[in-house]
Write a protein that holds these residues in place. Structure first.
Motif, PDB file in Angstrom:
ATOM      1  N   PHE B  48      -6.274  -1.501  -4.028  1.00 21.01           N
ATOM      2  CA  PHE B  48      -7.142  -1.704  -2.868  1.00 21.01           C
ATOM      3  C   PHE B  48      -7.945  -0.446  -2.532  1.00 21.01           C
ATOM      4  O   PHE B  48      -8.289  -0.210  -1.377  1.00 21.01           O
ATOM      5  CB  PHE B  48      -6.317  -2.119  -1.642  1.00 21.01           C
ATOM      6  CG  PHE B  48      -5.479  -3.339  -1.864  1.00 21.01           C
ATOM      7  CD1 PHE B  48      -6.075  -4.589  -1.994  1.00 21.01           C
ATOM      8  CD2 PHE B  48      -4.098  -3.241  -1.955  1.00 21.01           C
ATOM      9  CE1 PHE B  48      -5.303  -5.721  -2.212  1.00 21.01           C
ATOM     10  CE2 PHE B  48      -3.318  -4.369  -2.164  1.00 21.01           C
ATOM     11  CZ  PHE B  48      -3.920  -5.617  -2.296  1.00 21.01           C
ATOM     12  N   GLY B  49      -8.216   0.361  -3.549  1.00 20.42           N
ATOM     13  CA  GLY B  49      -8.938   1.615  -3.293  1.00 20.42           C
ATOM     14  C   GLY B  49      -8.088   2.613  -2.530  1.00 20.42           C
ATOM     15  O   GLY B  49      -8.619   3.470  -1.831  1.00 20.42           O
ATOM     16  N   GLN B  50      -6.777   2.467  -2.636  1.00 20.08           N
ATOM     17  CA  GLN B  50      -5.871   3.319  -1.855  1.00 20.08           C
ATOM     18  C   GLN B  50      -4.791   3.926  -2.745  1.00 20.08           C
ATOM     19  O   GLN B  50      -4.382   3.344  -3.736  1.00 20.08           O
ATOM     20  CB  GLN B  50      -5.128   2.478  -0.805  1.00 20.08           C
ATOM     21  CG  GLN B  50      -5.972   1.826   0.239  1.00 20.08           C
ATOM     22  CD  GLN B  50      -5.124   1.014   1.207  1.00 20.08           C
ATOM     23  OE1 GLN B  50      -4.032   0.549   0.871  1.00 20.08           O
ATOM     24  NE2 GLN B  50      -5.628   0.843   2.413  1.00 20.08           N
ATOM     25  N   PHE B  56       5.334  -1.393 -11.394  1.00 16.65           N
ATOM     26  CA  PHE B  56       6.560  -1.733 -12.136  1.00 16.65           C
ATOM     27  C   PHE B  56       6.533  -3.198 -12.532  1.00 16.65           C
ATOM     28  O   PHE B  56       5.881  -4.015 -11.872  1.00 16.65           O
ATOM     29  CB  PHE B  56       7.830  -1.385 -11.338  1.00 16.65           C
ATOM     30  CG  PHE B  56       8.034  -2.151 -10.056  1.00 16.65           C
ATOM     31  CD1 PHE B  56       7.492  -1.674  -8.867  1.00 16.65           C
ATOM     32  CD2 PHE B  56       8.775  -3.317 -10.038  1.00 16.65           C
ATOM     33  CE1 PHE B  56       7.676  -2.370  -7.674  1.00 16.65           C
ATOM     34  CE2 PHE B  56       8.973  -4.030  -8.850  1.00 16.65           C
ATOM     35  CZ  PHE B  56       8.422  -3.549  -7.672  1.00 16.65           C
ATOM     36  N   THR B  60       1.350  -4.100  -9.553  1.00 17.91           N
ATOM     37  CA  THR B  60       1.095  -2.933  -8.708  1.00 17.91           C
ATOM     38  C   THR B  60       1.274  -3.319  -7.245  1.00 17.91           C
ATOM     39  O   THR B  60       0.988  -4.464  -6.859  1.00 17.91           O
ATOM     40  CB  THR B  60      -0.351  -2.410  -8.882  1.00 17.91           C
ATOM     41  OG1 THR B  60      -1.254  -3.474  -8.565  1.00 17.91           O
ATOM     42  CG2 THR B  60      -0.610  -1.938 -10.299  1.00 17.91           C
ATOM     43  N   TYR B  61       1.762  -2.374  -6.480  1.00 18.34           N
ATOM     44  CA  TYR B  61       1.920  -2.592  -5.040  1.00 18.34           C
ATOM     45  C   TYR B  61       1.443  -1.352  -4.301  1.00 18.34           C
ATOM     46  O   TYR B  61       1.813  -0.229  -4.661  1.00 18.34           O
ATOM     47  CB  TYR B  61       3.388  -2.844  -4.676  1.00 18.34           C
ATOM     48  CG  TYR B  61       3.979  -4.080  -5.328  1.00 18.34           C
ATOM     49  CD1 TYR B  61       3.846  -5.334  -4.737  1.00 18.34           C
ATOM     50  CD2 TYR B  61       4.663  -3.979  -6.532  1.00 18.34           C
ATOM     51  CE1 TYR B  61       4.387  -6.463  -5.335  1.00 18.34           C
ATOM     52  CE2 TYR B  61       5.212  -5.110  -7.141  1.00 18.34           C
ATOM     53  CZ  TYR B  61       5.063  -6.346  -6.536  1.00 18.34           C
ATOM     54  OH  TYR B  61       5.592  -7.461  -7.124  1.00 18.34           O
ATOM     55  N   ALA B  62       0.644  -1.569  -3.261  1.00 20.32           N
ATOM     56  CA  ALA B  62       0.151  -0.468  -2.442  1.00 20.32           C
ATOM     57  C   ALA B  62       0.919  -0.411  -1.122  1.00 20.32           C
ATOM     58  O   ALA B  62       1.845  -1.181  -0.906  1.00 20.32           O
ATOM     59  CB  ALA B  62      -1.339  -0.646  -2.185  1.00 20.32           C
ATOM     60  N   GLN B  63       0.505   0.490  -0.273  1.00 24.63           N
ATOM     61  CA  GLN B  63       1.025   0.653   1.093  1.00 24.63           C
ATOM     62  C   GLN B  63       2.399   1.328   1.114  1.00 24.63           C
ATOM     63  O   GLN B  63       3.442   0.722   0.850  1.00 24.63           O
ATOM     64  CB  GLN B  63       1.079  -0.697   1.837  1.00 24.63           C
ATOM     65  CG  GLN B  63      -0.287  -1.277   2.120  1.00 24.63           C
ATOM     66  CD  GLN B  63      -1.055  -0.514   3.216  1.00 24.63           C
ATOM     67  OE1 GLN B  63      -0.459   0.278   3.946  1.00 24.63           O
ATOM     68  NE2 GLN B  63      -2.351  -0.713   3.303  1.00 24.63           N
ATOM     69  N   THR B  65       4.539   2.402   3.393  1.00 27.67           N
ATOM     70  CA  THR B  65       5.682   1.921   4.190  1.00 27.67           C
ATOM     71  C   THR B  65       6.319   0.711   3.539  1.00 27.67           C
ATOM     72  O   THR B  65       7.549   0.589   3.484  1.00 27.67           O
ATOM     73  CB  THR B  65       5.230   1.544   5.623  1.00 27.67           C
ATOM     74  OG1 THR B  65       4.263   2.479   6.072  1.00 27.67           O
ATOM     75  CG2 THR B  65       6.401   1.516   6.568  1.00 27.67           C
ATOM     76  N   SER B  66       5.506  -0.199   3.058  1.00 22.49           N
ATOM     77  CA  SER B  66       6.020  -1.405   2.398  1.00 22.49           C
ATOM     78  C   SER B  66       6.841  -1.031   1.168  1.00 22.49           C
ATOM     79  O   SER B  66       7.920  -1.593   0.935  1.00 22.49           O
ATOM     80  CB  SER B  66       4.862  -2.310   1.968  1.00 22.49           C
ATOM     81  OG  SER B  66       4.137  -2.747   3.092  1.00 22.49           O
ATOM     82  N   LEU B 100      -0.571   8.019  12.988  1.00 22.05           N
ATOM     83  CA  LEU B 100      -1.962   7.569  12.999  1.00 22.05           C
ATOM     84  C   LEU B 100      -2.776   8.280  14.070  1.00 22.05           C
ATOM     85  O   LEU B 100      -3.957   8.545  13.878  1.00 22.05           O
ATOM     86  CB  LEU B 100      -2.024   6.052  13.186  1.00 22.05           C
ATOM     87  CG  LEU B 100      -1.517   5.272  11.970  1.00 22.05           C
ATOM     88  CD1 LEU B 100      -1.375   3.802  12.317  1.00 22.05           C
ATOM     89  CD2 LEU B 100      -2.456   5.457  10.782  1.00 22.05           C
TER      90      LEU B 100
END
Lengths: 204, 204
Positions: B48-50, B56, B60-63, B65-66, B100
């Protein structure tokens, strides 16, 4: 006495996703709505000076997303595997990135800066995010995640009125029919519909 | 080939909590660090551009905290009951509220506004939050939540260098000895210490 008490303002905002999930769960809840004028006094007795928060089994818990995830787990709306739960979480967090950007503009105290940033964000940040969620929802058969009903749908549907208010697009669900699909998936559930009908319209 | 790949900048920030949890888990991970100059090009291929994001099992997984919550669950660091998981989540979300606010100031592009807000926040917002977490940690025997080791400790410890940078208090752990306790709880774990020693110091 109902099992849960939800404390929030008399509006949708960050309280409504919790209410929608509790309506879905069907265990019963007290929908305690605090008038804006009573908030400063009421605030003193909240867990962290924040709403929404929820009370059950003699304990209180704050933070809307955390509460929604908990209820989602409880009601079988949090995916079937740890990886599915992660998929929901990352998409909700991605939506929160958007929500916080919109909120930073909406609640900016300096009026001139607020309008300047709103104009700026309306050019790129808002459309980019809206487009991204439209694409995600289309890919997920009108759901927010995993191509099926999850607590992310409730989060999105509950917060939707506030999102419209913040990006100042009153017919957002017409401009993005994918969003209407998520709303329909949530509000067509009889218990959720019964709750929403009983409350009636609120401003946002 | 290690099971996990973590993609993040060559610094701690939001990537370090993930790395610390993976070090604790001991399954092995590739610590892919992207130089700032390479980010614009690399960004095009991120979910997501992040960053951070993790790879794995071909997904792919972003974020951050998640991802931390997922790894916390996997490694038995997410509480013993759904209510304990909720307790961790709400405290991490509360910390994120603080993060934040600090980030909004740190990454404000208008230099004059940035310094003005920093001065403002240093009077109330920052001290209030720091005091709150100090009290919470003292109540929790030097842990962030539940009086025991959870993924919230890793989240706090991993992000701590960035927090110091943002609130501009280089000896934050000396001013708040409770914070040092969380750091000690995490970094005294042999596998975590071995990872941190191998990486050596980074700026933040």
């Amino acid at each position: 006495m109902p099992k849960y008490v939800v404390h929030y303002f008399n509006g949708k905002g960050l309280g409504e996703p919790i209410r929608l999930l509790l309506a879905y769960g069907g265990e019963g809840f007290e929908d305690h709505r605090i008038a804006g004028k009573d908030w400063p006094e009421f605030k003193k007795n909240t867990p962290f000076g924040q709403m929404p928060y929820i009370e059950f089994d003699g304990k209180t818990y704050a933070q809307s997303t955390s509460i929604c995830r908990y209820l989602g787990n409880k009601y079988g709306l949090a995916g079937d595997t740890p990886e599915e739960a992660l998929e929901i979480d990352q998409l909700v967090d991605l939506f929160i990135d958007f929500r916080l950007k919109a909120a930073a503009v909406t609640y900016e105290k300096d009026e001139k800066l607020k309008e300047q940033r709103f104009e700026e964000y309306s050019k790129d940040v808002f459309p980019e995010h809206l487009e991204r969620f439209k694409n995600l929802i289309e890919k997920n058969n009108g759901h927010f995640a995993l191509g099926k009903l999850t607590w992310a749908d409730f989060y999105f549907a509950g917060f939707f009125a506030s999102l419209k208010f913040m990006v100042r697009i009153p017919d957002l669900e017409k401009k993005y029919p994918a969003f209407q699909k998520v709303l329909d998936h949530v509000y067509s559930i009889p218990k959720v519909k019964a709750y929403a009908d009983a409350v009636g319209p609120t401003e946002f």
